[in-house]
Design an enzyme around this catalytic site. Sequence first.
Site, PDB file in Angstrom:
ATOM      1  CB  SER A 112       7.940 -24.998 102.090  1.00 27.10           C
ATOM      2  OG  SER A 112       8.782 -25.934 101.560  1.00 27.10           O
TER       3      SER A 112
ATOM      4  CG  HIS B  51       4.230 -24.400 105.311  1.00 31.49           C
ATOM      5  ND1 HIS B  51       4.819 -23.183 105.474  1.00 31.49           N
ATOM      6  CD2 HIS B  51       5.231 -25.253 104.986  1.00 31.49           C
ATOM      7  CE1 HIS B  51       6.113 -23.281 105.249  1.00 31.49           C
ATOM      8  NE2 HIS B  51       6.392 -24.529 104.962  1.00 31.49           N
TER       9      HIS B  51
ATOM     10  CD  GLU C 257       2.887 -19.814 106.672  1.00 36.45           C
ATOM     11  OE1 GLU C 257       3.773 -20.636 106.354  1.00 36.45           O
ATOM     12  OE2 GLU C 257       3.004 -18.608 106.467  1.00 36.45           O
TER      13      GLU C 257
ATOM     14  CG  ASN D 154       9.245 -20.518 104.299  1.00 38.96           C
ATOM     15  OD1 ASN D 154       9.785 -20.547 105.410  1.00 38.96           O
ATOM     16  ND2 ASN D 154       8.841 -21.611 103.681  1.00 38.96           N
TER      17      ASN D 154
HETATM   18  P1  NAD Z   1      11.743 -35.793 101.582  1.00 40.45           P
HETATM   19  O1  NAD Z   1      12.499 -35.901 100.316  1.00 40.45           O
HETATM   20  O2  NAD Z   1      12.429 -36.063 102.869  1.00 40.45           O
HETATM   21  O3  NAD Z   1      10.472 -36.750 101.525  1.00 40.45           O
HETATM   22  C1  NAD Z   1       9.646 -36.897 100.402  1.00 40.45           C
HETATM   23  C2  NAD Z   1       9.112 -38.327 100.446  1.00 40.45           C
HETATM   24  O4  NAD Z   1       8.084 -38.457  99.476  1.00 40.45           O
HETATM   25  C3  NAD Z   1      10.170 -39.368 100.104  1.00 40.45           C
HETATM   26  O5  NAD Z   1      10.194 -40.352 101.100  1.00 40.45           O
HETATM   27  C4  NAD Z   1       9.673 -39.926  98.775  1.00 40.45           C
HETATM   28  O6  NAD Z   1      10.007 -41.295  98.610  1.00 40.45           O
HETATM   29  C5  NAD Z   1       8.190 -39.721  98.885  1.00 40.45           C
HETATM   30  N1  NAD Z   1       7.519 -39.689  97.594  1.00 40.45           N
HETATM   31  C6  NAD Z   1       7.914 -39.086  96.461  1.00 40.45           C
HETATM   32  N2  NAD Z   1       7.003 -39.292  95.482  1.00 40.45           N
HETATM   33  C7  NAD Z   1       6.001 -40.023  96.030  1.00 40.45           C
HETATM   34  C8  NAD Z   1       4.791 -40.568  95.528  1.00 40.45           C
HETATM   35  N3  NAD Z   1       4.417 -40.365  94.267  1.00 40.45           N
HETATM   36  N4  NAD Z   1       4.007 -41.267  96.369  1.00 40.45           N
HETATM   37  C9  NAD Z   1       4.384 -41.473  97.646  1.00 40.45           C
HETATM   38  N5  NAD Z   1       5.531 -41.003  98.156  1.00 40.45           N
HETATM   39  C10 NAD Z   1       6.332 -40.291  97.366  1.00 40.45           C
HETATM   40  O7  NAD Z   1      11.116 -34.348 101.568  1.00 40.45           O
HETATM   41  P2  NAD Z   1      10.580 -33.488 102.799  1.00 40.45           P
HETATM   42  O8  NAD Z   1      11.663 -32.588 103.266  1.00 40.45           O
HETATM   43  O9  NAD Z   1       9.882 -34.364 103.750  1.00 40.45           O
HETATM   44  O10 NAD Z   1       9.528 -32.541 102.061  1.00 40.45           O
HETATM   45  C11 NAD Z   1       8.274 -33.000 101.659  1.00 40.45           C
HETATM   46  C12 NAD Z   1       7.348 -31.826 101.375  1.00 40.45           C
HETATM   47  O11 NAD Z   1       7.289 -31.001 102.539  1.00 40.45           O
HETATM   48  C13 NAD Z   1       7.797 -30.900 100.258  1.00 40.45           C
HETATM   49  O12 NAD Z   1       6.664 -30.443  99.579  1.00 40.45           O
HETATM   50  C14 NAD Z   1       8.472 -29.757 100.994  1.00 40.45           C
HETATM   51  O13 NAD Z   1       8.427 -28.541 100.283  1.00 40.45           O
HETATM   52  C15 NAD Z   1       7.616 -29.665 102.210  1.00 40.45           C
HETATM   53  N6  NAD Z   1       8.269 -29.025 103.357  1.00 40.45           N
HETATM   54  C16 NAD Z   1       9.537 -29.300 103.685  1.00 40.45           C
HETATM   55  C17 NAD Z   1      10.125 -28.699 104.775  1.00 40.45           C
HETATM   56  C18 NAD Z   1      11.546 -29.026 105.173  1.00 40.45           C
HETATM   57  O14 NAD Z   1      12.111 -28.295 105.994  1.00 40.45           O
HETATM   58  N7  NAD Z   1      12.130 -30.078 104.658  1.00 40.45           N
HETATM   59  C19 NAD Z   1       9.386 -27.797 105.545  1.00 40.45           C
HETATM   60  C20 NAD Z   1       8.068 -27.542 105.196  1.00 40.45           C
HETATM   61  C21 NAD Z   1       7.515 -28.157 104.103  1.00 40.45           C
END
Ligand code: NAD
Length: 731
Positions: A441, A462, A474, A512
């Site tokens: 994001s 996204h 997005e 965003n």
């Molecule tokens: P999160 O921390 O809940 O999940 C991330 C997951 O990735 C974890 O389970 C972790 O163990 C796993 N992980 C980390 N390194 C890894 C690897 N090398 N191989 C496999 N798995 C691995 O985070 P999230 O909130 O789900 O966010 C994930 C992505 O989505 C980020 O890039 C974030 O910017 C994006 N995002 C988040 C939101 C939100 O509201 N949380 C919204 C849109 C986009």
Amino acid sequence: MTDFKMKTDADGVAIITWDVQGKSMNVMTLEAWPVLDGLIDDALADDAVKGIVITSGKDSFAGGMDLNVIAKMKESAGDNPAKGLFDGLMESHAILRKIERAGMDAKTNKGGKPIAAALPGTALGIGLEIPLACHRIFAADNPKAKIGLPEIMVGIFPGMGGTTRLSRKLGAMGASPLLLEGKLNDPKKAKAAGVVDEVVPADELLSAAKAWVLSEPKIVKPWDEKGYKMPGGAPYHPAGFMTFVGASAMVNGKTQGAFPAAKALLSAVYEGALVPFDTALKIEARWFTNVLMNPSSSAMIRSLFINKEALEKGANRPAIADQKVQKVGVIGAGMMGAGIALVSALAGIQVVLIDNTQEAADKGKAYTTAHLDKGIARKKTTPEKKETVLGLINATTDYAALAGCDLIVEAVFEDVGVKAEVTQKVQAVVGPDCIFATNTSTLPITELAKASNDPEKFIGIHFFSPVDKMLLVEIIKCKETGDVAVAKALDFVRQIRKTPIVVNDERFFYANRCIIPYINEGIRMVKEGVEPALIENAAKLLGMPLGPLQLVDETSVDLGVKIAKATKAAMGDDYPDGEVDDVLFWMFDQNRLGRKSNSGFYDYDAKGKRTGLWEGLATQYPVADDQPDLTTVQHRLMFAQVLEAVRALEENVLEDIREGDVGAILGWGFAPWSGGPFSWLDIIGAPYAAERCDQLTEEFGARFTTPALLREMADKSQAFYKRFGQDTKAA
Ligand code: NAD
């Protein structure tokens, strides 16, 4: 070729069949109305006809009025549009009233021919208003059919008699979920709610309707009989009084007065309940004219229906072969990855869900299990479907399982290094045609694409949180992203039944980028001493789903701090939000992180329910004696978002204003009544917008500087949809 045809059978029943050629579902047009009217005249005048059945030649009855027509009704209503609209509506009422009276004597209610509606399936909007004017409604027992009046969802209300007839048929209380919430029912539920009269097996639909018509039934409507009383009581009846007070409070609570159609609908029901039926229809027509004259209704229809659907159907999709996804790899089974796996499997796509440990991968898959269990408890799904969906998800740590994937969606930690490592590990396994998408994001896609050995196949997809509830996705192109990747992303979004927008890669993309200035403006006002309740309520009265301070609590203060630090690092001395950071970092130091710590700009009880704004904020940021007026606060909050949308257009982050408007409403709940930021600017007009920006700039700072594009449009008195609308684009 006409939309309605009539044939009288040997028993003397005239069957009027609605069947619009070249469309999968019937929709009503201005041309088709008089045809129906003429057929009714003919059937009523023909002595050989004993009664009439109105049905459809399709497996549904009708989807409603052609919304393209409604959106342009005001423009095509002549020099005095209010009068033109009102007269047109009264003509429609006359046609339906003719069906309802069916030739009965005005005084004695004697005579007349029975008219039944036979609905093979879905009947929406005017597709239900016509049946409501008939004397009996038969629906085929088709559980997939949807029956109701959803007009309120696109900023209008049922204005072809549906409001008046349904509230008289069911009473204000019974009609309110159908009218005020646009609730749709399957035929059995529609019968239980009293909307339809009979549900019969599909193959008996016509014969049942005909048998009824020939049974010499009583056809006079209750409201045409002497002594009719509205079920549940009219407004001055003690019980009716309670209903209307409650409905009024509910509508205002839900809409904050920001949606003109809801209030107009309620007024039409209330005022109509006090007068005879024909006068009530006139009142309904007046209120409907009022709604159609309000630019909000056409803007809402344009964004929430016409343009939303155009984007879903691939308005901006490159013209290349189908790229439907067969097998998707989701990397990272955290909050986002788990949701992406769920929506993909629900769409029947095979999913490989990968995380660092088996435990984390399983936890991600358990999200789908929990979702389906909830669905089973609510009878929305079945144990068999649950098994099928779960069978599609392979939760594992083994990257080799990704072999054969045609799309990867990466949702690991927000860290360039981690994402680069994952990109390379994936590339070692998947084939050369696989498209790689990141769900980041905040990180520039162009930067992340550097880790790919084929940037043409690299793209941003996204999602918004929670993935299963949020309707927008997005899609972000960087310079090197190819058409196949864009088409793949769009086809995937269509498979999972969400709405896509396609934007170019710039900091925070589109949604965003616009929501952050909204939040920041709210926080900035706290620093200035504006009463927090004024800030929050000003936003709600604009129709924003959450005030800026509540939004910080929901997304968390620490996320705000993280984004602020990263933005500052990237922008250096140009960083403009020091004032905002004072408040945000102080909240962080107090460990008031928002909902997740059960304390933020709001207080929460032990169960996590918000109990009110946190009074302690005033110890650090005292409330000033002089408070700004409501409009000033609202304009600051509105322009903060809208100007960012204009800049996104200027910088070509947005290529299509339709995406800017639809994306704003679905992505962050931007005042839906306005139709989106560009529609709002068209409503207030570019000259006034530019003038207001100049005032805000002088009073509050350079962030409100009129963008060059808006200035130019103000000078030329241009409107966004005239200059950038799809008609212009196609020309
Ligand atoms: P999160 O921390 O809940 O999940 C991330 C997951 O990735 C974890 O389970 C972790 O163990 C796993 N992980 C980390 N390194 C890894 C690897 N090398 N191989 C496999 N798995 C691995 O985070 P999230 O909130 O789900 O966010 C994930 C992505 O989505 C980020 O890039 C974030 O910017 C994006 N995002 C988040 C939101 C939100 O509201 N949380 C919204 C849109 C986009």
